[in-house]
Structures are given as C-alpha cells and as structure tokens.
Design a protein around this motif. Structure first.
Motif, mmCIF file in Angstrom:
data_model
loop_
_atom_site.group_PDB
_atom_site.id
_atom_site.type_symbol
_atom_site.label_atom_id
_atom_site.label_comp_id
_atom_site.label_asym_id
_atom_site.label_seq_id
_atom_site.Cartn_x
_atom_site.Cartn_y
_atom_site.Cartn_z
ATOM 1 N N ALA A 30 0.831 -1.200 0.000
ATOM 2 C CA ALA A 30 0.000 0.000 0.000
ATOM 3 C C ALA A 30 0.871 1.258 0.000
ATOM 4 C CB ALA A 30 -0.924 -0.002 1.218
ATOM 5 N N LEU A 31 1.960 1.229 0.752
ATOM 6 C CA LEU A 31 2.852 2.386 0.787
ATOM 7 C C LEU A 31 3.508 2.618 -0.575
ATOM 8 C CD1 LEU A 31 4.490 1.852 4.292
ATOM 9 C CD2 LEU A 31 2.947 3.703 3.628
ATOM 10 N N VAL A 32 3.880 1.552 -1.257
ATOM 11 C CA VAL A 32 4.487 1.689 -2.589
ATOM 12 C C VAL A 32 3.477 2.300 -3.559
ATOM 13 C CG1 VAL A 32 5.373 0.389 -4.568
ATOM 14 C CG2 VAL A 32 6.224 -0.098 -2.280
ATOM 15 N N ARG A 33 2.212 1.876 -3.488
ATOM 16 C CA ARG A 33 1.181 2.462 -4.359
ATOM 17 C C ARG A 33 1.015 3.956 -4.057
ATOM 18 N NH1 ARG A 33 -0.821 -2.606 -3.433
ATOM 19 N NH2 ARG A 33 -2.145 -1.979 -1.689
ATOM 20 N N GLN A 34 0.985 4.302 -2.779
ATOM 21 C CA GLN A 34 0.867 5.716 -2.401
ATOM 22 C C GLN A 34 2.081 6.512 -2.880
ATOM 23 O OE1 GLN A 34 0.141 6.165 1.818
ATOM 24 N NE2 GLN A 34 -1.392 4.544 1.787
ATOM 25 N N LEU A 35 3.258 5.891 -2.806
ATOM 26 C CA LEU A 35 4.485 6.551 -3.242
ATOM 27 C C LEU A 35 4.433 6.837 -4.735
ATOM 28 C CD1 LEU A 35 7.331 7.565 -2.607
ATOM 29 C CD2 LEU A 35 8.140 5.204 -2.901
ATOM 30 N N ARG A 36 3.991 5.862 -5.522
ATOM 31 C CA ARG A 36 3.874 6.069 -6.972
ATOM 32 C C ARG A 36 2.903 7.202 -7.285
ATOM 33 N NH1 ARG A 36 3.423 -0.183 -7.985
ATOM 34 N NH2 ARG A 36 5.626 -0.723 -8.007
ATOM 35 N N GLN A 87 3.678 13.151 -11.539
ATOM 36 C CA GLN A 87 3.457 14.575 -11.793
ATOM 37 C C GLN A 87 2.134 14.847 -12.498
ATOM 38 O OE1 GLN A 87 6.770 16.339 -13.807
ATOM 39 N NE2 GLN A 87 8.249 15.617 -12.311
ATOM 40 N N GLU A 88 1.610 13.880 -13.199
ATOM 41 C CA GLU A 88 0.362 14.062 -13.940
ATOM 42 C C GLU A 88 -0.873 13.761 -13.085
ATOM 43 O OE1 GLU A 88 0.618 15.333 -16.986
ATOM 44 O OE2 GLU A 88 2.797 15.241 -16.735
ATOM 45 N N GLY A 89 -0.693 13.156 -11.947
ATOM 46 C CA GLY A 89 -1.821 12.722 -11.123
ATOM 47 C C GLY A 89 -2.299 13.771 -10.134
ATOM 48 N N PRO A 90 -3.500 13.584 -9.619
ATOM 49 C CA PRO A 90 -4.070 14.540 -8.663
ATOM 50 C C PRO A 90 -3.416 14.476 -7.283
ATOM 51 C CG PRO A 90 -5.540 12.672 -8.927
ATOM 52 C CD PRO A 90 -4.429 12.500 -9.931
ATOM 53 N N ASN A 91 -2.696 13.402 -6.989
ATOM 54 C CA ASN A 91 -2.077 13.233 -5.667
ATOM 55 C C ASN A 91 -0.585 13.563 -5.666
ATOM 56 O OD1 ASN A 91 -4.507 12.345 -4.509
ATOM 57 N ND2 ASN A 91 -4.155 10.292 -5.296
ATOM 58 N N TYR A 92 -0.117 14.281 -6.689
ATOM 59 C CA TYR A 92 1.303 14.637 -6.786
ATOM 60 C C TYR A 92 1.707 15.502 -5.591
ATOM 61 C CZ TYR A 92 5.614 16.680 -8.627
ATOM 62 O OH TYR A 92 6.910 17.082 -8.803
ATOM 63 N N ASP A 93 2.670 15.012 -4.811
ATOM 64 C CA ASP A 93 3.112 15.723 -3.613
ATOM 65 C C ASP A 93 4.457 15.142 -3.188
ATOM 66 O OD1 ASP A 93 3.545 16.798 -1.089
ATOM 67 O OD2 ASP A 93 1.502 16.469 -0.402
ATOM 68 N N LEU A 94 5.540 15.829 -3.527
ATOM 69 C CA LEU A 94 6.868 15.297 -3.229
ATOM 70 C C LEU A 94 7.175 15.282 -1.731
ATOM 71 C CD1 LEU A 94 9.001 16.715 -6.162
ATOM 72 C CD2 LEU A 94 8.065 14.419 -5.865
ATOM 73 N N THR A 95 6.554 16.156 -0.973
ATOM 74 C CA THR A 95 6.741 16.123 0.478
ATOM 75 C C THR A 95 6.133 14.844 1.040
ATOM 76 O OG1 THR A 95 6.707 18.526 0.605
ATOM 77 C CG2 THR A 95 6.271 17.328 2.643
ATOM 78 N N LYS A 96 4.939 14.506 0.573
ATOM 79 C CA LYS A 96 4.303 13.265 1.015
ATOM 80 C C LYS A 96 5.126 12.057 0.556
ATOM 81 C CE LYS A 96 0.127 10.611 1.085
ATOM 82 N NZ LYS A 96 -1.256 10.729 1.416
ATOM 83 N N ALA A 97 5.665 12.119 -0.669
ATOM 84 C CA ALA A 97 6.496 11.025 -1.176
ATOM 85 C C ALA A 97 7.695 10.799 -0.259
ATOM 86 C CB ALA A 97 6.954 11.319 -2.604
#
Length: 72
Positions: free
Chosen positions: A33-39, A44-54
């Motif tokens: 689940a964490l790997v899916r969230q990381l992807r 950059q094209e997705g609505p959940n793009y957030d490098l801080t969260k990554a």
C-alpha cells in the motif's frame, strides 16, 4: 540580547549519490500500500502529486517493522 547569525555546530549533508531508497518487503500488504501511495505521490500528472508526502512515505517504508521486529 543579540541574535546569533551563525550555527554552533556544523551541518552534515548526505551525499545524494550514495542514497539508497528502502526496499519494501515482498508479500507485506502495508509495504504494498505504501508503494502504491508513493507512486501516486511521485506522479506529476496525477491529482495526488506531492513530493513532500512522497518523502514521508519513503521514511515510513524504511521504518515499517516486519516479523523480526526490525525495520527494513
């Protein structure tokens, strides 16, 4: 009282060339689940793009304990 403009101790930065991202444990549902969230967070094209969260997720993967009780 005057403000100090220098640091008392030196700062030590990690060499980005030597950084190794933690590996998720195969078969672990939480790691999966964490790997899916990381992807999603790195897309950059997705609505959940957030490098801080990554970055936070990478830390969480590295600290997630498994059967032996130790983080991987």
């Amino acid at each position: 009282m005057a403000l100090e403009r220098t640091l008392r101790e030196p700062i030590h930065l990690l060499d980005p060339e030597l950084y190794v991202e933690p590996e998720p444990t195969p078969g672990c549902d939480i790691c999966g689940a964490l790997v899916r969230q990381l992807r999603e967070a790195r897309n950059q094209e997705g609505p959940n793009y957030d490098l801080t969260k990554a970055s936070d997720i990478v830390v969480e993967i590295g600290r997630h304990p498994h059967e032996d009780g130790e983080p991987k």
